[in-house]
Structures are given as structure tokens and as C-alpha cells.
Design a protein around this motif. Sequence first.
Motif, PDB file in Angstrom:
ATOM      1  N   SER A 146      40.478  36.536  45.329  1.00  0.00           N
ATOM      2  CA  SER A 146      41.315  35.910  44.483  1.00  0.00           C
ATOM      3  C   SER A 146      41.303  34.053  43.410  1.00  0.00           C
ATOM      4  O   SER A 146      41.886  33.223  43.577  1.00  0.00           O
ATOM      5  CB  SER A 146      41.834  35.362  46.122  1.00  0.00           C
ATOM      6  OG  SER A 146      41.284  34.693  47.286  1.00  0.00           O
ATOM      7  N   GLN A 147      40.358  33.928  43.480  1.00  0.00           N
ATOM      8  CA  GLN A 147      39.398  33.014  42.990  1.00  0.00           C
ATOM      9  C   GLN A 147      40.009  32.602  41.576  1.00  0.00           C
ATOM     10  O   GLN A 147      39.382  32.073  40.648  1.00  0.00           O
ATOM     11  CB  GLN A 147      38.148  31.933  42.867  1.00  0.00           C
ATOM     12  CG  GLN A 147      38.233  31.603  44.399  1.00  0.00           C
ATOM     13  CD  GLN A 147      38.067  32.437  45.550  1.00  0.00           C
ATOM     14  OE1 GLN A 147      38.126  34.012  45.310  1.00  0.00           O
ATOM     15  NE2 GLN A 147      36.928  32.416  46.803  1.00  0.00           N
ATOM     16  N   GLY A 148      40.705  33.917  41.500  1.00  0.00           N
ATOM     17  CA  GLY A 148      40.575  33.951  39.963  1.00  0.00           C
ATOM     18  C   GLY A 148      39.666  34.955  38.666  1.00  0.00           C
ATOM     19  O   GLY A 148      39.754  34.659  37.957  1.00  0.00           O
ATOM     20  N   GLN A 149      38.688  35.599  39.462  1.00  0.00           N
ATOM     21  CA  GLN A 149      37.892  36.491  39.456  1.00  0.00           C
ATOM     22  C   GLN A 149      38.060  37.853  39.076  1.00  0.00           C
ATOM     23  O   GLN A 149      37.988  37.783  40.668  1.00  0.00           O
ATOM     24  CB  GLN A 149      35.994  35.930  38.985  1.00  0.00           C
ATOM     25  CG  GLN A 149      36.007  34.748  38.953  1.00  0.00           C
ATOM     26  CD  GLN A 149      34.690  33.962  38.697  1.00  0.00           C
ATOM     27  OE1 GLN A 149      34.115  34.559  40.456  1.00  0.00           O
ATOM     28  NE2 GLN A 149      34.286  33.645  37.926  1.00  0.00           N
ATOM     29  N   VAL A 150      37.278  38.710  38.261  1.00  0.00           N
ATOM     30  CA  VAL A 150      37.686  40.233  38.339  1.00  0.00           C
ATOM     31  C   VAL A 150      36.130  40.180  38.391  1.00  0.00           C
ATOM     32  O   VAL A 150      35.576  40.045  36.284  1.00  0.00           O
ATOM     33  CB  VAL A 150      38.616  41.001  37.580  1.00  0.00           C
ATOM     34  CG1 VAL A 150      37.798  42.565  37.875  1.00  0.00           C
ATOM     35  CG2 VAL A 150      39.716  41.045  38.755  1.00  0.00           C
ATOM     36  N   LEU A 151      35.384  41.384  39.262  1.00  0.00           N
ATOM     37  CA  LEU A 151      33.982  42.050  38.954  1.00  0.00           C
ATOM     38  C   LEU A 151      33.987  43.231  38.207  1.00  0.00           C
ATOM     39  O   LEU A 151      34.491  43.917  39.310  1.00  0.00           O
ATOM     40  CB  LEU A 151      32.557  41.411  39.603  1.00  0.00           C
ATOM     41  CG  LEU A 151      32.550  39.870  40.256  1.00  0.00           C
ATOM     42  CD1 LEU A 151      33.661  39.075  40.492  1.00  0.00           C
ATOM     43  CD2 LEU A 151      31.288  40.068  41.058  1.00  0.00           C
ATOM     44  N   LEU A 152      33.222  43.565  37.404  1.00  0.00           N
ATOM     45  CA  LEU A 152      33.245  44.909  37.556  1.00  0.00           C
ATOM     46  C   LEU A 152      31.982  46.126  36.718  1.00  0.00           C
ATOM     47  O   LEU A 152      30.961  45.222  36.016  1.00  0.00           O
ATOM     48  CB  LEU A 152      34.332  45.439  35.891  1.00  0.00           C
ATOM     49  CG  LEU A 152      36.128  45.169  36.327  1.00  0.00           C
ATOM     50  CD1 LEU A 152      36.497  45.121  34.661  1.00  0.00           C
ATOM     51  CD2 LEU A 152      36.895  46.103  37.079  1.00  0.00           C
ATOM     52  N   ALA A 153      31.664  47.042  37.022  1.00  0.00           N
ATOM     53  CA  ALA A 153      30.250  47.483  36.794  1.00  0.00           C
ATOM     54  C   ALA A 153      30.497  48.689  34.945  1.00  0.00           C
ATOM     55  O   ALA A 153      31.702  49.378  34.969  1.00  0.00           O
ATOM     56  CB  ALA A 153      30.218  48.611  37.487  1.00  0.00           C
ATOM     57  N   TRP A 154      30.238  48.285  34.370  1.00  0.00           N
ATOM     58  CA  TRP A 154      30.388  49.132  32.749  1.00  0.00           C
ATOM     59  C   TRP A 154      30.266  50.124  32.895  1.00  0.00           C
ATOM     60  O   TRP A 154      31.277  51.071  32.631  1.00  0.00           O
ATOM     61  CB  TRP A 154      29.435  48.019  31.580  1.00  0.00           C
ATOM     62  CG  TRP A 154      29.964  48.997  30.395  1.00  0.00           C
ATOM     63  CD1 TRP A 154      29.253  49.550  29.515  1.00  0.00           C
ATOM     64  CD2 TRP A 154      31.398  48.819  29.574  1.00  0.00           C
ATOM     65  NE1 TRP A 154      29.308  49.768  28.477  1.00  0.00           N
ATOM     66  CE2 TRP A 154      31.202  49.616  28.559  1.00  0.00           C
ATOM     67  CE3 TRP A 154      32.865  48.785  30.320  1.00  0.00           C
ATOM     68  CZ2 TRP A 154      32.036  50.133  27.309  1.00  0.00           C
ATOM     69  CZ3 TRP A 154      33.901  49.290  29.335  1.00  0.00           C
ATOM     70  CH2 TRP A 154      33.168  49.355  27.819  1.00  0.00           C
ATOM     71  N   ASP A 155      29.368  50.804  33.244  1.00  0.00           N
ATOM     72  CA  ASP A 155      29.111  51.856  33.314  1.00  0.00           C
ATOM     73  C   ASP A 155      30.053  52.846  34.492  1.00  0.00           C
ATOM     74  O   ASP A 155      30.656  53.788  33.791  1.00  0.00           O
ATOM     75  CB  ASP A 155      27.595  52.626  34.283  1.00  0.00           C
ATOM     76  CG  ASP A 155      27.634  52.246  35.816  1.00  0.00           C
ATOM     77  OD1 ASP A 155      28.178  51.371  36.109  1.00  0.00           O
ATOM     78  OD2 ASP A 155      26.777  52.566  36.245  1.00  0.00           O
ATOM     79  N   GLU A 156      30.873  51.691  35.393  1.00  0.00           N
ATOM     80  CA  GLU A 156      32.225  53.147  36.170  1.00  0.00           C
ATOM     81  C   GLU A 156      33.351  52.541  35.177  1.00  0.00           C
ATOM     82  O   GLU A 156      34.341  53.527  35.721  1.00  0.00           O
ATOM     83  CB  GLU A 156      32.247  52.120  37.114  1.00  0.00           C
ATOM     84  CG  GLU A 156      31.089  53.133  38.986  1.00  0.00           C
ATOM     85  CD  GLU A 156      31.584  53.859  38.402  1.00  0.00           C
ATOM     86  OE1 GLU A 156      32.441  54.755  38.826  1.00  0.00           O
ATOM     87  OE2 GLU A 156      30.222  55.002  38.833  1.00  0.00           O
TER      88      GLU A 156
END
Length: 274
Positions: A146-156
Motif C-alpha cells: 500500500s506504500q506504492g510498490q509492487v514486487l514481482l518475480a520475473w520467472d513467474e
Amino acid sequence: MALLICFCLVLLAAAGIALWPVWVRRRRERVASRPFPAAWRRLLRRHVPLVARLPARQQLRLKGLMQIFLAEKPILGCRGLRVTDEVRVTIAALACLPLLGAARGVYPELRQVLVYPSAFVVDRPVTESGGVLSDQRRVLAGESWSQGQVLLAWDEVKRGAATPGDGHNVVIHEFAHQLDQAGGPANGAPALPTAEAYRRWSTVMQNEFDALRWRLTSGGEPGLIDAYAATDPAEFFAVVSELFFERPVELAAGHPELYAELSGYYRLDPASWT
């Protein structure tokens, strides 16, 4: 004289605040109207086959939204990941799918997207028995803050983009959380226009959520909706959003009221695309 200067400065500041949305809208119109790069078009065809399902008008709108998204939202590589055009275009296409139908901005609270090569570890505070607070390590393929970030795993991200019929897409999942988190913590009830809409949404979502939990606790199979959706209402909304875009015909057939609520919220009917 000093008072007059202060007054003029206040007026200028007020005018700037009032004109800011107009400036943003015009800038976005200019960005969206630029020719879509041919290299990006090839990347979409090769790596995001879901886009080919969209009607031509929606494909054009998606490309405009992607251009705005990529102009405004930094995508940063972590743990040595190099952010190529493939990374940027794939993430932007899937992140903008939930924005196709409704004019709700381009994730106004999102500041950046962090991309890891593969699953990453986060520490989360957990209250154990006796009220003791401890950190629990979790391995994740994606997370929305909610602080304005999205984290993603590139392989997924790549796997989800390449297999649009399996109902699993980490980018759609995490950006559904972003919509849910607009204005507060995720609770499975994103912004809706009226109290009646909230009442109807709450009834349908709660019924479906309870039915899924009942199937799981009774030893049955979860069915179309993945068991992870039973975690809490926020995860339920994100999981069924994945199905809405990836397996809409099955969702509409098996859960018509749920599909109708999602269709009303996203203002889209992806079941008709196929």
C-alpha cells in the motif's frame, strides 16, 4: 507590499493545484497518441498471447495505457535483473488489463515496480500464541504494498504471460491488490460507485468466499477457484480477478453472479472476447 506578494503567491499555488489534473490529462493524451513502437508490438505477440484475444478497439486502448504506464511508473531490476524491453512491455501489458474498461486512473498511488529474477523472501510480523510477536519468512512470487510498490518475480511473470489459459497470473493478481488498496488496506472491496453496489458486491463475494471455504473444510476440491483464494477476502478478489481475465468463459458458467460483479467493476466482458 509583502502581504500583496503573499496573496499573489497563494493565488498562483491555488491555480497550479487546480490546473494540475488538466496538465496531467493532456500529457497523458499526448503520450497515448504516440505511435506504438513496432518492437513492442512484436514483443506482445511473442510473449503476451492474451492480448490477441482482445477486440481491436481494446487492443488500441491497452497500447495507449501501456505507453502511459511506462512513461510514469519506473520498473526497477533487483538482485541483478536487467530490465529489458521484454520485461517492461510484458509487465505493462498485464498491469494495464484491469484498467481497460473503467477510467480510474493509472494506479495513482503506485510509485515503482520492483522485479526480481525469481521468488524473493520477505519477513512478516506474526502474532503467535500468547500474543508474542515474531518475524516469519515467506517466499513470494509477487506482492503489492500500500506504500506504492509492487514486487514481482520475473520467472513467474513470464510463465503467467505465456500460459493465459491456466488462470494464474501474478501481475494481474498483484495489480488487483493495487486497485483494492487504493485509499486503504486491501480488504476485497475496491472502490465502488454507490452504497447499493457495495451491498451487492459484499453479498456475492461473501457467499462465494464462504462456499469455497466450506468445500475445502469438507474435504472437497476447490473447483475452478484456487484454494489460495480462501486465505482472506483480499486474496479472494485477486485470485478471481486472474480467472476473470484468463478463464472468463468458465468463470461465467460456473459462477455467474461472481462474474457479473467482476464484469460490473472492471466494466469489461472478457467472456465475449473468445
